[in-house]
Design a protein around this motif. Structure first.
Motif, mmCIF file in Angstrom:
data_model
loop_
_atom_site.group_PDB
_atom_site.id
_atom_site.type_symbol
_atom_site.label_atom_id
_atom_site.label_comp_id
_atom_site.label_asym_id
_atom_site.label_seq_id
_atom_site.Cartn_x
_atom_site.Cartn_y
_atom_site.Cartn_z
ATOM 1 N N GLN A 171 -4.077 -49.442 46.390
ATOM 2 C CA GLN A 171 -4.078 -50.868 46.681
ATOM 3 C C GLN A 171 -4.336 -51.686 45.414
ATOM 4 O O GLN A 171 -4.910 -51.200 44.448
ATOM 5 C CB GLN A 171 -5.194 -51.184 47.683
ATOM 6 C CG GLN A 171 -4.935 -50.684 49.080
ATOM 7 C CD GLN A 171 -6.082 -51.057 49.992
ATOM 8 O OE1 GLN A 171 -7.142 -50.469 49.913
ATOM 9 N NE2 GLN A 171 -5.867 -52.046 50.852
ATOM 10 N N ASP A 199 -8.894 -56.203 44.176
ATOM 11 C CA ASP A 199 -9.278 -57.549 44.597
ATOM 12 C C ASP A 199 -10.644 -57.872 44.005
ATOM 13 O O ASP A 199 -11.673 -57.466 44.539
ATOM 14 C CB ASP A 199 -9.302 -57.625 46.131
ATOM 15 C CG ASP A 199 -9.739 -58.984 46.654
ATOM 16 O OD1 ASP A 199 -9.900 -59.925 45.850
ATOM 17 O OD2 ASP A 199 -9.938 -59.094 47.877
ATOM 18 N N ASN A 207 -17.271 -59.087 41.588
ATOM 19 C CA ASN A 207 -17.339 -57.734 42.140
ATOM 20 C C ASN A 207 -15.970 -57.349 42.687
ATOM 21 O O ASN A 207 -15.156 -58.210 42.991
ATOM 22 C CB ASN A 207 -18.414 -57.622 43.236
ATOM 23 C CG ASN A 207 -18.056 -58.405 44.477
ATOM 24 O OD1 ASN A 207 -18.002 -59.633 44.454
ATOM 25 N ND2 ASN A 207 -17.800 -57.704 45.579
ATOM 26 N N TYR A 245 -13.872 -56.095 45.585
ATOM 27 C CA TYR A 245 -14.000 -56.065 47.034
ATOM 28 C C TYR A 245 -13.735 -54.653 47.558
ATOM 29 O O TYR A 245 -12.735 -54.028 47.221
ATOM 30 C CB TYR A 245 -13.011 -57.054 47.665
ATOM 31 C CG TYR A 245 -13.086 -57.097 49.161
ATOM 32 C CD1 TYR A 245 -14.113 -57.775 49.797
ATOM 33 C CD2 TYR A 245 -12.142 -56.439 49.938
ATOM 34 C CE1 TYR A 245 -14.194 -57.812 51.181
ATOM 35 C CE2 TYR A 245 -12.212 -56.474 51.323
ATOM 36 C CZ TYR A 245 -13.239 -57.156 51.938
ATOM 37 O OH TYR A 245 -13.322 -57.183 53.298
ATOM 38 N N ASP A 246 -14.683 -54.153 48.358
ATOM 39 C CA ASP A 246 -14.535 -52.853 49.023
ATOM 40 C C ASP A 246 -14.288 -51.723 48.006
ATOM 41 O O ASP A 246 -13.517 -50.792 48.255
ATOM 42 C CB ASP A 246 -13.392 -52.934 50.042
ATOM 43 C CG ASP A 246 -13.625 -52.040 51.257
ATOM 44 O OD1 ASP A 246 -14.730 -51.471 51.387
ATOM 45 O OD2 ASP A 246 -12.696 -51.894 52.068
ATOM 46 N N ARG A 254 -14.895 -47.766 49.067
ATOM 47 C CA ARG A 254 -13.884 -47.217 49.982
ATOM 48 C C ARG A 254 -12.524 -47.078 49.297
ATOM 49 O O ARG A 254 -11.805 -46.105 49.495
ATOM 50 C CB ARG A 254 -13.758 -48.102 51.229
ATOM 51 C CG ARG A 254 -12.840 -47.494 52.293
ATOM 52 C CD ARG A 254 -12.645 -48.404 53.491
ATOM 53 N NE ARG A 254 -11.959 -49.634 53.170
ATOM 54 C CZ ARG A 254 -10.634 -49.750 52.993
ATOM 55 N NH1 ARG A 254 -9.863 -48.692 53.093
ATOM 56 N NH2 ARG A 254 -10.090 -50.919 52.720
ATOM 57 N N ARG A 255 -12.189 -48.052 48.460
ATOM 58 C CA ARG A 255 -10.883 -48.033 47.788
ATOM 59 C C ARG A 255 -10.882 -47.183 46.506
ATOM 60 O O ARG A 255 -9.855 -47.052 45.867
ATOM 61 C CB ARG A 255 -10.474 -49.464 47.435
ATOM 62 C CG ARG A 255 -10.206 -50.343 48.631
ATOM 63 C CD ARG A 255 -9.812 -51.736 48.192
ATOM 64 N NE ARG A 255 -9.498 -52.598 49.315
ATOM 65 C CZ ARG A 255 -8.983 -53.811 49.193
ATOM 66 N NH1 ARG A 255 -8.709 -54.309 48.002
ATOM 67 N NH2 ARG A 255 -8.728 -54.541 50.247
ATOM 68 N N THR A 291 -18.623 -51.296 39.348
ATOM 69 C CA THR A 291 -17.939 -51.933 40.473
ATOM 70 C C THR A 291 -18.193 -53.434 40.551
ATOM 71 O O THR A 291 -17.606 -54.124 41.377
ATOM 72 C CB THR A 291 -18.382 -51.285 41.796
ATOM 73 O OG1 THR A 291 -19.809 -51.359 41.880
ATOM 74 C CG2 THR A 291 -17.937 -49.829 41.870
ATOM 75 N N PRO A 297 -22.260 -51.806 45.034
ATOM 76 C CA PRO A 297 -21.038 -51.604 45.809
ATOM 77 C C PRO A 297 -20.508 -52.854 46.508
ATOM 78 O O PRO A 297 -19.379 -52.859 46.979
ATOM 79 C CB PRO A 297 -21.441 -50.539 46.834
ATOM 80 C CG PRO A 297 -22.915 -50.657 46.956
ATOM 81 C CD PRO A 297 -23.422 -51.142 45.633
ATOM 82 N N SER A 298 -21.322 -53.929 46.565
ATOM 83 C CA SER A 298 -20.867 -55.135 47.266
ATOM 84 C C SER A 298 -21.560 -56.353 46.678
ATOM 85 O O SER A 298 -22.536 -56.236 45.926
ATOM 86 C CB SER A 298 -21.198 -55.046 48.766
ATOM 87 O OG SER A 298 -22.594 -55.157 48.948
#
Length: 196
Positions: free
Chosen positions: A45, A48, A117, A119-120, A123-124, A160, A186-187
């Motif tokens: 992906q 973002d 940051n 985004y996600d 997971r990605r 990240t 992470p977020s």
């Protein structure tokens, strides 16, 4: 004339720009060229990146309303406005912008931290080593003149999120500090915990 900043360098905004009130904070980045998979499609992906402004009182984030990001585009004081989310980082110039009226920011806020940051990211399986040409720049809103720019040229592989820089009050004037600190948060919520 725009000043090119180095990591850790500080610059006075209001002293060098008499009458400064509105500042546009522009942030940009480009994705590293990805390998193409089956049928020439991208293997993963788009990245973002999300720019945010964290408003601090006495160096602390006091409530969630003091976070301006894609989910809260305007600060409750009306003095800081996120101009919208860019989901890919594609294109020239600023990918995301945050507009600040420094002359009207309530006096209890002493510092505004600008962060980005991915985004996600977990997971990605994405990180800042997959990004290049990252920068933050400050533009005088009266005349669109770039006052300073900080290019991030270091390798931030594995990171990240990033603390790009901060705008802060000091002896009655606004200053900017180029930070460029990568983190493994992470977020955005985890990144904000650094300031509570």
């Amino acid at each position: 004339m725009s000043i090119s900043l180095q990591k850790g360098q500080k610059v006075s905004l209001s002293k060098e720009n008499a009458g400064l009130s509105t500042v546009l904070v522009g942030l940009g980045w480009d994705e590293v060229e990805q390998k193409r998979g089956f049928l020439g499609l991208k293997a993963q992906q788009d990245i973002d990146c999300d720019a945010s402004a964290i408003l601090l009182k006495e160096g602390k984030l006091r409530n969630n309303g003091d976070l301006v990001y894609f989910g809260n585009l305007v600060h409750k004081s009306g003095t800081i406005r996120h101009m919208g989310d860019n989901l890919t980082g594609a294109g020239e110039g600023d990918d995301e912008q945050i507009l600040m009226d420094l002359s009207k920011i309530p006096p209890e806020y002493d510092r505004i931290v600008i962060v980005v940051n991915i985004y996600d990211a977990v997971r990605r399986r994405q990180q800042f080593g997959m990004i290049r040409n990252a920068f933050i720049r400050l533009v005088d809103g009266r005349n669109n003149r770039e006052m300073c720019k900080y290019n991030l040229t270091e390798d931030y592989s594995g990171m990240t999120a990033m603390i790009f820089g901060e705008i802060y009050r000091y002896n009655g004037e606004w200053k900017f500090s180029a930070i460029g600190q990568g983190t493994n948060d992470p977020s955005l919520g985890d990144l904000c915990k650094r300031y509570v």
